[in-house]
Motif scaffolding. Structure first.
Motif, mmCIF file in Angstrom:
data_model
loop_
_atom_site.group_PDB
_atom_site.id
_atom_site.type_symbol
_atom_site.label_atom_id
_atom_site.label_comp_id
_atom_site.label_asym_id
_atom_site.label_seq_id
_atom_site.Cartn_x
_atom_site.Cartn_y
_atom_site.Cartn_z
ATOM 1 N N ASP A 1 0.839 -1.198 0.000
ATOM 2 C CA ASP A 1 0.000 0.000 0.000
ATOM 3 C C ASP A 1 0.874 1.248 0.000
ATOM 4 O O ASP A 1 0.584 2.215 -0.712
ATOM 5 C CB ASP A 1 -0.915 -0.012 1.229
ATOM 6 N N ARG B 1 -5.071 -2.690 -3.961
ATOM 7 C CA ARG B 1 -3.863 -3.476 -4.152
ATOM 8 C C ARG B 1 -3.971 -4.802 -3.406
ATOM 9 O O ARG B 1 -4.532 -4.867 -2.303
ATOM 10 C CB ARG B 1 -2.623 -2.725 -3.653
ATOM 11 N N PRO C 1 -8.451 2.210 -0.734
ATOM 12 C CA PRO C 1 -7.706 3.409 -1.123
ATOM 13 C C PRO C 1 -8.234 4.694 -0.493
ATOM 14 O O PRO C 1 -7.464 5.613 -0.191
ATOM 15 C CB PRO C 1 -7.865 3.433 -2.651
ATOM 16 N N GLU C 2 -9.561 4.757 -0.275
ATOM 17 C CA GLU C 2 -10.131 5.951 0.339
ATOM 18 C C GLU C 2 -9.706 6.104 1.795
ATOM 19 O O GLU C 2 -9.787 7.196 2.365
ATOM 20 C CB GLU C 2 -11.652 5.935 0.245
ATOM 21 N N ALA D 1 -3.923 5.278 -0.987
ATOM 22 C CA ALA D 1 -3.228 4.628 -2.098
ATOM 23 C C ALA D 1 -3.883 4.983 -3.428
ATOM 24 O O ALA D 1 -5.041 5.394 -3.487
ATOM 25 C CB ALA D 1 -3.223 3.111 -1.892
ATOM 26 N N LYS D 2 -3.133 4.779 -4.521
ATOM 27 C CA LYS D 2 -3.631 5.129 -5.853
ATOM 28 C C LYS D 2 -4.790 4.241 -6.284
ATOM 29 O O LYS D 2 -5.538 4.590 -7.199
ATOM 30 C CB LYS D 2 -2.491 5.024 -6.861
ATOM 31 N N GLY D 3 -4.935 3.100 -5.651
ATOM 32 C CA GLY D 3 -6.017 2.194 -6.008
ATOM 33 C C GLY D 3 -5.957 0.930 -5.174
ATOM 34 O O GLY D 3 -5.066 0.766 -4.340
ATOM 35 N N ALA E 1 2.160 2.127 -3.320
ATOM 36 C CA ALA E 1 1.125 2.713 -4.178
ATOM 37 C C ALA E 1 0.725 4.105 -3.720
ATOM 38 O O ALA E 1 -0.321 4.619 -4.132
ATOM 39 C CB ALA E 1 -0.099 1.800 -4.212
ATOM 40 N N GLY E 2 1.542 4.708 -2.877
ATOM 41 C CA GLY E 2 1.284 6.079 -2.443
ATOM 42 C C GLY E 2 0.399 6.206 -1.230
ATOM 43 O O GLY E 2 -0.008 7.313 -0.876
ATOM 44 N N GLY E 3 0.093 5.080 -0.576
ATOM 45 C CA GLY E 3 -0.770 5.121 0.596
ATOM 46 C C GLY E 3 -0.001 5.270 1.889
ATOM 47 O O GLY E 3 1.235 5.296 1.914
#
Length: 377
Positions: free
Chosen positions: A140, A369, A360-361, A365-367, A143-145
């Motif tokens: 996560d 995973r 992701p919300e 994260a970008k989406g 993925a930017g989370g």
């Protein structure tokens, strides 16, 4: 019947929780049996040192990792023996590991974010002869989370109501909340860390009293809240940061507290103020979550984690939330102490089915995973 075991050791460093869970897609996960193994004092001190060390000896780190994994294996084997099961009955172990540092914004301004859970899934697979799923958080993060909290996805699968807005509140070392909209709603699940729950209470208690924690919050209840100190504590930037957000010992620790004390405070009054800090920051987080989701009101709150047994802390929460019914998740078949371990059993099952484990919300994260790596026995 697909059986999984979730393993959790939280920031309180009190031991390993092992939860045996039956997971079938067509119905919510069912808790079948549990086992708790206390953390030996020497290992607890070693892990606590690592949580705050700026430099570590690699041999010491390796020794702590091995001791931790052997304790996990003991918890698994004790649980299997108690249920007259063998390794062949278990589809996988979901191992969270022991968080040493969690810095989703980086350690210093401009530095790379990271999260580190001490674990050795290869050794755990060898000791138990069971497939292990581990290292859930870093996918996560990649993925930017924030890599946390991960439990809201499990809460969503387990507790969402047809008609009402509900809250699940984890009161471990740190507090994190999950706001669940009704199934018929288009609103998204909201979840984030609100700040400390027990971490400062436990550390201050250990400095001034005998034992690891303030049972039932009795010592905190004997003190009085210091308004000026509470105001200084609540001025911490984390409390005013919008979600997604998560935190850890890197922000909230005794040195952080000491820097905000004047020096003449009675220890029991500081303890009372720390309990009020936990309650006030949680209440503020709930208000923020409701505003973000435009929730009309939350009818029920399910507290879980060790802090759910802290009568003083729960009483303070009730004062902040007079219109919300606080109900034990025991009523839904999940005792308060076992939701986190259960979540990692569920996440292991998701990994084996190649299904996403994050929201992701919640994490940012970008989406979606698929989380975790798989280690064969």
């Amino acid at each position: 019947m697909p059986l999984f075991i979730g393993l959790m050791s939280g920031t309180s460093l009190d031991g390993i929780d092992a939860a045996l869970v039956d997971i079938v897609d067509s119905r919510p996960a069912r808790l079948l049996a549990t086992r708790a193994v206390a953390m030996p004092e020497a290992l607890r001190r070693q892990l606590l040192y690592l949580c705050h060390a700026r430099q570590v000896d690699l041999a010491e780190l390796a020794a702590a990792e091995e001791a931790f994994c052997r304790l996990q294996a003991q918890a698994v084997n004790d649980l299997l023996e108690s249920q007259q099961l063998t390794a062949e009955h278990i589809s996988a172990l979901g191992s969270h590991g022991q968080t040493i540092e969690h810095a989703p914004f980086g350690h210093t301004p401009g530095s790379s974010p990271y999260t580190w859970q001490l674990d050795n899934p290869s050794l755990l697979a060898e000791l138990t002869r069971i497939r292990v799923v581990a290292d859930f958080r870093r996918r996560d993060l990649a993925a930017g989370g924030q890599a946390a909290p991960l439990a809201p996805a499990f809460h969503d699968a387990l507790f969402r109501s047809d008609d009402d807005w509900q809250l699940v509140l984890n009161l471990g070392g740190f507090a994190n909340l999950t706001l669940l909209p009704p199934r018929a709603s288009d609103a998204r699940v909201i979840g984030f860390d609100t700040g400390p729950a027990n971490v400062l209470l436990d550390a201050w208690y250990q400095r001034h009293q005998e034992g690891r924690f303030d049972r039932d919050g009795q010592w905190a209840a004997s003190g009085k809240v210091l308004p000026a100190l509470l105001e200084r504590l609540l001025d911490e930037a984390f409390f005013h940061r919008p979600p997604p957000k998560s935190t850890g010992r890197e922000v909230f620790h005794l040195n952080w507290l000491d820097a905000r004390l004047e020096g003449q405070e009675r220890p029991r009054d500081v303890q009372a103020t720390l309990a009020e800090l936990s309650a006030a920051s949680i209440a503020g987080g709930i208000e923020l979550a409701q505003e973000t989701a435009q929730a009309p009101g939350v009818s029920r709150l399910y507290p879980c984690g060790g802090g759910a047994h802290n009568r003083d802390l729960v009483t303070r929460l009730k004062r902040y939330l007079p219109d919300t019914e606080i109900i034990s998740p025991d009523t839904l078949g999940w005792p308060a102490d076992w939701l986190e371990a259960g979540a990692f059993a569920w996440l292991a099952a998701r990994r084996l089915d190649h299904l996403p484990g994050n929201l992701p919300e919640v994490t940012g994260a970008k989406g979606p995973r698929v989380l975790g790596g798989v280690y064969a026995p």
